[in-house]
Each structure stands twice: as structure tokens, then as C-alpha cells.
Design an enzyme around this catalytic site. Structure first.
Site, mmCIF file in Angstrom:
data_model
loop_
_atom_site.group_PDB
_atom_site.id
_atom_site.type_symbol
_atom_site.label_atom_id
_atom_site.label_comp_id
_atom_site.label_asym_id
_atom_site.label_seq_id
_atom_site.Cartn_x
_atom_site.Cartn_y
_atom_site.Cartn_z
ATOM 1 N N GLY A 1 13.058 -5.541 35.803
ATOM 2 C CA GLY A 1 14.302 -4.931 36.271
ATOM 3 C C GLY A 1 15.382 -5.044 35.218
ATOM 4 O O GLY A 1 15.108 -4.879 34.020
ATOM 5 N N GLY A 2 16.594 -5.360 35.650
ATOM 6 C CA GLY A 2 17.727 -5.442 34.725
ATOM 7 C C GLY A 2 17.511 -6.459 33.623
ATOM 8 O O GLY A 2 17.903 -6.248 32.475
ATOM 9 N N GLU B 1 -0.506 11.966 17.191
ATOM 10 C CA GLU B 1 -0.926 13.370 17.016
ATOM 11 C C GLU B 1 -2.016 13.445 15.946
ATOM 12 O O GLU B 1 -3.023 14.144 16.110
ATOM 13 C CB GLU B 1 0.271 14.245 16.606
ATOM 14 C CG GLU B 1 1.310 14.472 17.699
ATOM 15 C CD GLU B 1 2.237 13.267 17.922
ATOM 16 O OE1 GLU B 1 2.189 12.305 17.140
ATOM 17 O OE2 GLU B 1 3.003 13.304 18.901
ATOM 18 N N SER C 1 2.436 12.350 7.443
ATOM 19 C CA SER C 1 1.184 12.819 8.045
ATOM 20 C C SER C 1 0.408 13.672 7.038
ATOM 21 O O SER C 1 -0.813 13.613 6.958
ATOM 22 C CB SER C 1 1.483 13.671 9.283
ATOM 23 O OG SER C 1 2.243 12.935 10.198
ATOM 24 N N GLU D 1 0.432 4.247 10.248
ATOM 25 C CA GLU D 1 -0.985 4.471 9.897
ATOM 26 C C GLU D 1 -1.571 5.671 10.632
ATOM 27 O O GLU D 1 -2.688 5.634 11.137
ATOM 28 C CB GLU D 1 -1.816 3.198 10.133
ATOM 29 C CG GLU D 1 -1.431 2.144 9.111
ATOM 30 C CD GLU D 1 -2.380 0.984 9.010
ATOM 31 O OE1 GLU D 1 -3.602 1.206 9.141
ATOM 32 O OE2 GLU D 1 -1.894 -0.128 8.784
ATOM 33 N N PHE E 1 0.878 -1.173 0.000
ATOM 34 C CA PHE E 1 0.000 0.000 0.000
ATOM 35 C C PHE E 1 0.912 1.218 0.000
ATOM 36 O O PHE E 1 1.529 1.540 1.013
ATOM 37 C CB PHE E 1 -0.857 -0.059 1.259
ATOM 38 C CG PHE E 1 -1.706 1.144 1.570
ATOM 39 C CD1 PHE E 1 -2.947 1.314 0.978
ATOM 40 C CD2 PHE E 1 -1.291 2.087 2.515
ATOM 41 C CE1 PHE E 1 -3.755 2.405 1.317
ATOM 42 C CE2 PHE E 1 -2.096 3.176 2.853
ATOM 43 C CZ PHE E 1 -3.326 3.328 2.250
ATOM 44 N N GLY E 2 1.029 1.858 -1.168
ATOM 45 C CA GLY E 2 2.000 2.933 -1.291
ATOM 46 C C GLY E 2 1.396 4.305 -1.167
ATOM 47 O O GLY E 2 0.987 4.922 -2.164
ATOM 48 N N LEU E 3 1.338 4.793 0.042
ATOM 49 C CA LEU E 3 0.819 6.132 0.290
ATOM 50 C C LEU E 3 1.964 7.067 0.695
ATOM 51 O O LEU E 3 2.190 8.103 0.069
ATOM 52 C CB LEU E 3 -0.256 6.075 1.393
ATOM 53 C CG LEU E 3 -0.766 7.412 1.943
ATOM 54 C CD1 LEU E 3 -1.474 8.199 0.852
ATOM 55 C CD2 LEU E 3 -1.735 7.178 3.113
ATOM 56 N N THR E 4 2.700 6.691 1.733
ATOM 57 C CA THR E 4 3.707 7.582 2.318
ATOM 58 C C THR E 4 4.860 7.873 1.356
ATOM 59 O O THR E 4 5.339 6.996 0.653
ATOM 60 C CB THR E 4 4.254 6.962 3.618
ATOM 61 O OG1 THR E 4 3.156 6.671 4.474
ATOM 62 C CG2 THR E 4 5.217 7.899 4.324
#
Ligand SMILES: Cc1cc2nc3c(=O)[nH]c(=O)nc-3n(C[C@H](O)[C@H](O)[C@H](O)COP(=O)(O)OP(=O)(O)OC[C@H]3O[C@@H](n4cnc5c(N)ncnc54)[C@H](O)[C@@H]3O)c2cc1C
Ligand SMILES: Cc1cc2nc3c(=O)[nH]c(=O)nc-3n(C[C@H](O)[C@H](O)[C@H](O)COP(=O)(O)OP(=O)(O)OC[C@H]3O[C@@H](n4cnc5c(N)ncnc54)[C@H](O)[C@@H]3O)c2cc1C
Lengths: 386, 248
Positions: A343-344, A371, A133, A367, A124-127
Site C-alpha cells: 500500500g502507501g 522487444e 538495439s 542486454e 564491455f563497450g558495445l552500445t
């Protein structure tokens, strides 16, 4: 049991099956694949056999015909064990299969979907480098030339786009200027192997290291006109609608990861002793676990409820943003507490906490960042309609 | 070849068992039930027999109506028909075996497959009782099964080795771990299992051969572990000291 409250017998059986599959087939290999940053063809083939690649696709296209709650349970249970494999499944179903199934012509669906349900992947090539954003700022262009569209530009961070079993990607491109002066955006089906289309797998990720993430480059890539998805100018709307649904699968990844981190931390806390007693009986530790459990209860109930809305074809823009935001922030809290409780040891790769801690972070970014989810919710409740 | 598979619904092996307030039953509250793990091998073997020789595979359980969950799993794995013989909570192997026998008489299967034991009460009795009641040949604790026309060749685990037994149809086989690798039900089959019917019959009462006087949780004991000096065991020792004893 709260895990299965209000679920049908089939949904419970499905959860038990996927849980067993993830524990027996994914868990033993997850750490090594993560360490080597290696995509597993073997696990993907096993997942394909189970029907995970066509979760909500109807049977006529070779899919499993699941309702949305069931699909989300599949993603949740895989994410409880391994973020990378869950990413492959969530991205493939929601972002790969989704747009082709919802917006493709019958011919396109018949051509691709049965293969995608049966062992092949789709991206899915959007970015883009200049459009994350701000997806409307897409720079990739497509220009008409006879019977073809000619695509130029690039995409970044595209999941599943560059494996040996990937058939192609859905790509958003600028096809002109609308009468209101805004960009006209249209989606195209671009098959891998088309001349001028090169794919580079991105390495050195912090998380989802066994999932395939790619940069796509288009240099005069000619695709036939019939490869347009839906109508010219509908691209942006198609991508946003895809993300509305896709967010539910990211929410499921958050919920599953939080559950995995919780189970791991609770088990550890009951065994590890300090000052002569199990640390789970120190209030500071038990309250952390109580907080995660509270989040899990609320997140699961809400997420399944939104899935039921989607099954009834209701609009879920606000609700899916809330589910994604809540579940990914829950995953953040759970993974953080998990490390703290160990812990550690929590910081050592030998223990699962460290991987939950890394895998979790993407959920607040991919996705739509947290923000942007808040922005979507704020828009939906009318903050900006002044 | 028509196959009947008998399956038992047992508390998940990870469940913490609590004795009921009467001191004679198990408190079912919050208990997750699963298919008896040995019965999964029986189901898988039944499906393979059908895939090879044709015929049908039916699953049956004696228990409450809630047993539909385990039958649904069997249906999703590929069993065609499932039956619950509805019975009150009776912990008597004879009662269960008698009702399985009555059902078997009504459908006359060529092979009946069971697990070697039900991991709740672990009595190992039902396969033998059933064979006695319907007069079928019986081979128990089978880890390999070969069917060649009417000849049935079974491998059994015995102390220190294997025993090969030959028998013929109709017969009863109880399954041991290792008989096969049970399949995972696939998603489309899980969805389709919803529309396969589950028949509900009433159990016939019998004289009870056994009475539960009381139930108790065994005392927690610290059991020692003996390891050898092989490389494998040394790694195991380090792991145990690290993860269980948490002293290194
Ligand atoms: C592993 C991985 C897989 C991915 N898979 C895919 C995929 O399959 N397909 C695909 O198309 N994309 C994919 N992405 C891309 C992902 O969706 C984007 O990274 C994400 O949308 C954020 O865009 P960006 O990285 O450009 O950040 P930017 O948009 O540059 O954001 C930077 C920061 O600014 C904040 N910000 C931006 N605008 C605003 C605003 N208006 N108000 C307040 N804050 C704001 C953001 O929240 C963020 O904190 C993937 C990413 C990763 C890392
Ligand atoms: C919490 C709890 C609730 C129960 N509720 C009921 C109830 O409501 N009604 C009732 O009748 N029994 C009930 N039972 C009994 C249970 O279903 C078994 O029948 C019984 O435990 C048999 O154990 P066994 O050790 O004799 O079996 P074994 O002889 O060890 O079992 C060997 C094989 O016989 C078959 N088998 C065993 N039991 C059954 C069965 N019930 N149906 C079909 N095949 C079987 C399986 O293939 C099994 O692998 C309950 C048991 C428990 C623990």
C-alpha cells in the site's frame, strides 16, 4: 525445498553462503549507497575475496571454476538483496571476463584474467548513442596505422568501465566494409589510461544507482595490434555470443529480484492487518502472491535447465532470450505486486519495495530490450524465413 | 597441533518446529538444517589454530548420513577431514558424547573444540560429558582463546564480568559467541570441498541415560518489553510501535 530442487550439495552450500554474505555484508549498506548513488569499493573488495569476480573462470586463471548453474545462483542471491551489486558481478563476469576468456589469445588471457578475478573490473563497450538495439549500426571506427589501430568514436551506458579498479574495456569498432557491403566489425582491448581514451561516469540513474555506468570517448586512441580480440571481422559475432550467455545473468537478476520482492511482500502480508485479519488472507492479496510463486517455480526450473545446456556447450540463443524475457517480466510483476501489497508504505523509500520497483525496470531494457528478445525468439523459430 | 571439532546439525533457527505424530520427535519434513551457530565459532577457531601452529583440523558429527551437508560447509571453510558417526535418531546427550569420546580416543587430538550449546535441545552437556569420558581438561563458554606454547588462556563470560582461566593441553574448549568472526567459505573452496572425502563410521550403541516422554510446542505468549529512557531505547520504541505494533 523448491529453491534447491535438483541441485547438488555444493550448489546448495553455495546458495546458503552467498545468501548469508548478501544479507550480512550488502544489505546493511545497500540503501545508503543507492541513495548517494555511490559505487562501493569496500563491498567489491569483499566480493572479490569471495571469488565472485571470476565465477566461471577456471582456476588456472585465478577463477572459482564454477559451473554455470552455480554462477547463476551467485547472481540470483545477490540480486535478491541488491540490484546494484548484482549488476557489478553479472556485468563483470558475463560481459567483462566472458569475451576475454572465450575469444582472447593465451597471452591476453594470462595478462588480464588473473587480475580480473582478483579485484579488478572490465567493461564491455558495445552500445553507442546511435547503436543500441541496432548494434550493427556501430559508428566507432578503428583504422590501421603501422603497428597500431587508431580508434575514434564513443560508447554509452557501459557498466563497470570507469571505477578506480577498472583495467579497461572490450570495444567494438568498424574496421572496414565486407564484400557484401556490410560493416566489418572487430573487437579491441582498450586499457584505461591509454592517451585519448576518456571516461565519464553517468549520474542520475533511476536504478542500479550503486553500479558504475559510463560514457566512453575515443579520440585518436592508439592501441597496439596485439590488442585485437580474436580475428578481424569477428567482433559482431563475438558480441552476440557474449550476449547469449550474458542474458542468463540478467535472467538471474530478474529471478533473484522477484524472489526478494516476494519474500518481502509475503512477510509483510502476514503481519499487516486490515478489517481485523492479516491481508495475506484476503484473496486479492493471496492470489498475487500465488501468481509470483508460480512464476518463480517456472522461471527457476527453466533458467537452471538452460544453464545446464550451456554447461554442455549447446546453442542457447533462443533459450537464453526466453529465460531473460520471462525472468525480467516476472521481476516486473513481482515488484509491482510487492508495492501494491505494501500500500502507501510501498511507495516510501524506508521500505524495500520501492527499490525493487526501480531496480526491476532495467532488466527489461539492458542486454537487449524485451522487444529485441521477442525478435530473437521469433527469428529462431523461423518467422522471418519466408 | 591437531584439532578436532564436534559439530551438531540443528534445525534453522527460523524454521517453524512441528512435533511428529508420535508426540516424541520432531517432524523433519521441510525442515532446513544448518550447522549449530555456536559450532561455527569452534570451526573458525580450529582453523585459526591450524593456520598459526600447523597440524590438522578434523570435523566430526554424530547423526544421520544427511549430515554430510554441514560437514561439506566445514570442509569448504578449510577443515581437511570430516567424519559422520552414523546413528539412529537418538536424543540422548550421553549417547552422542560416548561416540564422540570413542572417536577422539582413536585420533588423539590436542584440542577438541565444541559449541557452548546445541540450539536444538540446548542441554549444554556434551562438552562436559566428553571431558569426563576421555579425561581432558575442560573450559566451557569461552569468548577469547590464547595459546602460548603449552599454556592455554581462556576468557569466559560470567555474570557481570569475565573470568580468566588457564589450562594446558590436551584440552576441550566450548565456544561462546564473540570468540571470533566465522569466515564465509569462498567459492573455489566450495567447489573443492566436493572432492574431499567424508568418512562414515557406525555409532556404538550405549545404555540410554535419558528418555523422551513427550514433546510439545510452548504456548505462544505475549511477552512485554521493558525499555529505558536512553536515546537508543526511545528510537527502538518508535521502531517497535511502527514496525511491530504498527500503531504509528
Ligand atoms: C544501466 C545500464 C547499463 C548498461 N550496460 C551496458 C554495458 O555494459 N555494455 C553495453 O554495451 N551496453 C550497456 N547498456 C546499454 C543497453 O544494452 C541498451 O540501452 C539497450 O540495448 C537498448 O538500446 P537503446 O537504449 O539504444 O534503445 P533503442 O535501441 O533506441 O530502443 C528504443 C525502443 O525501441 C525498441 N526497438 C528498437 N528496435 C526495435 C525493433 N526492431 N522492433 C521493435 N522494437 C524495437 C526498443 O525495444 C526500445 O523499446 C546498459 C544500459 C543501461 C541503462
Ligand atoms: C530433528 C533432529 C534430528 C536429530 N537426529 C539425530 C540422529 O539421527 N542421530 C543422533 O545421534 N542425533 C540426532 N539428533 C540429536 C542432535 O544431533 C544432537 O546430538 C543433540 O541434539 C545434542 O544436543 P545437546 O543439547 O545435548 O547438545 P549440547 O551439549 O548443547 O551441545 C554442545 C556442543 O556439543 C557438540 N555436539 C552436540 N551434538 C553433537 C553431535 N550430534 N555430533 C557432534 N557434536 C555434537 C556441538 O559442538 C555442540 O555445540 C537430532 C536432533 C534433532 C533436533
Amino acid at each position: 525445498m523448491s529453491l534447491n530442487r535438483n541441485l547438488t550439495e555444493e550448489q546448495i552450500l553455495l546458495r546458503n553462503t552467498v545468501r548469508k554474505f548478501a544479507e550480512e555484508l550488502i544489505k546493511p549498506k545497500a540503501k545508503e549507497l543507492d541513495e548517494k548513488e555511490e559505487f562501493s569499493y569496500e563491498i567489491t573488495a569483499e566480493m572479490a575475496k569471495m571469488g565472485f569476480l571470476g565465477c566461471f573462470l577456471p582456476e588456472e586463471y585465478g577463477g572459482s571454476g564454477l559451473d554455470y548453474v552455480s554462477y547463476i545462483i551467485v547472481v540470483e542471491e545477490i540480486a535478491r538483496i541488491d540490484g546494484s551489486q548484482a549488476a557489478t558481478i553479472a556485468a563483470h563476469n558475463s560481459l567483462g571476463v566472458g569475451p576475454l576468456y572465450y575469444f582472447g589469445s593465451e597471452k591476453q588471457k594470462k595478462k588480464y584474467l588473473p587480475k580480473l578475478a582478483d579485484g579488478h573490473l572490465w567493461g564491455f563497450g558495445l552500445t553507442e548513442p546511435e547503436a543500441g538495439s541496432d548494434a550493427g549500426n556501430t559508428q566507432t571506427t578503428a583504422v590501421e596505422d603501422g603497428d597500431h589501430w587508431v580508434i575514434n568514436g564513443s560508447k554509452i551506458f557501459i557498466t563497470n568501465a570507469g571505477t578506480d579498479i577498472t583495467l579497461g574495456s572490450t570495444v567494438l569498432a568498424v574496421t572496414g566494409v565486407k564484400s557484401n557491403g556490410k560493416k566489418e566489425l572487430t573487437c579491441f582491448i582498450v586499457e584505461n589510461g591509454t592517451p585519448g581514451f576518456t571516461i565519464k561516469t553517468m549520474k542520475h540513474k533511476m536504478m542500479w544507482r550503486a553500479s558504475n555506468t559510463c560514457e566512453l570517448y575515443f579520440e585518436d586512441v592508439r592501441v597496439p595490434k596485439e590488442n585485437m580480440l580474436g580475428k578481424r571481422g569477428d567482433g559482431f559475432h563475438q558480441m552476440l555470443a557474449t550476449l547469449d550467455n550474458g542474458r542468463l545473468s540478467i535472467a538471474a537478476m530478474g529471478l533473484g529480484l522477484a524472489q526478494g520482492a516476494f519474500d518481502y511482500a509475503l512477510n509483510y502480508a502476514k503481519q499487516r492487518k486490515t478489517f481485523g485479519k492479516p491481508i495475506s488472507t484476503h484473496q486479492a492479496i493471496s492470489f498475487k502472491l500465488a501468481d509470483i510463486e508460480m512464476g518463480l517455480e517456472i522461471a527457476r526450473t527453466y533458467l537452471y535447465d538452460v544453464c545446464r545446456m550451456l554447461d554442455k556447450n549447446e546453442k542457447i540463443t533462443k533459450e537464453s532470450a526466453i529465460a531473460k524475457l520471462y525472468c525480467s517480466e516476472l521481476a516486473h510483476m513481482a515488484a509491482n505486486h510487492c508495492v501494491q501489497i505494501l500500500g502507501g508504505y510501498g511507495l516510501m523509500k524506508e521500505y524495500d519495495a520501492e527499490k525493487y520497483y526501480r531496480d526491476q525496470k532495467l532488466l527489461e531494457i539492458g542486454e537487449g530490450t524485451s522487444e529485441i528478445q521477442r525478435l530473437v525468439i521469433a527469428r529462431e523459430i523461423g518467422c522471418y524465413n519466408i | 597441533m591437531n584439532v578436532l571439532i564436534c559439530i551438531s546439525r540443528v534445525p534453522d533457527t527460523a524454521t517453524k518446529i512441528v512435533v511428529g505424530s508420535d508426540g516424541k520427535t520432531i517432524d523433519n519434513q521441510g525442515v532446513k538444517f544448518i550447522i549449530n551457530p555456536y559450532d561455527e565459532y569452534a570451526i573458525e577457531e580450529g582453523l585459526r589454530i591450524k593456520e598459526k601452529f600447523g597440524g590438522s583440523v578434523t570435523a566430526v558429527t554424530v547423526g544421520s548420513e544427511q549430515s554430510s551437508d554441514i560437514l561439506r560447509t566445514a570442509l569448504a571453510m578449510g577443515v581437511e577431514k570430516a567424519t559422520i558417526i552414523k546413528a539412529p535418531e537418538i536424543f540422548d546427550s550421553y549417547f552422542v558424547a560416548y561416540n564422540l569420546a570413542e572417536y577422539a580416543k582413536s585420533i588423539k587430538p590436542d584440542i577438541i573444540l565444541l559449541g557452548r550449546q546445541s540450539v536444538d535441545f540446548d542441554s549444554f552437556q556434551i562438552p562436559s560429558l566428553l571431558a569426563g569420558l576421555i579425561d581432558y581438561n575442560l573450559v566451557t563458554v569461552v569468548s577469547k582463546l590464547t595459546i602460548d606454547a603449552n599454556k592455554i588462556i581462556c576468557e569466559r563470560d560470567v555474570e557481570g564480568g569475565k573470568e580468566i582461566v588457564e589450562t594446558n593441553l590436551p584440552c576441550i574448549i566450548s565456544a561462546q559467541k564473540g570468540l571470533n568472526e566465522p569466515r564465509y567459505p569462498k567459492l573455489p573452496d566450495i567447489m573443492k570441498a566436493k572432492s574431499k572425502p567424508i568418512e562414515i563410521l557406525e555409532a556404538k550403541p550405549t545404555d540410554l541415560k535419558m528418555e523422551v516422554i513427550s514433546m510439545e510446542i510452548p504456548m505462544k505468549q505475549r511477552i512485554g518489553k521493558i525499555l529505558s529512557d536512553s536515546d537508543e531505547d526511545i528510537n527502538e520504541l518508535v521502531r517497535l510501535l511502527h514496525e511491530e505494533a504498527k500503531v504509528i
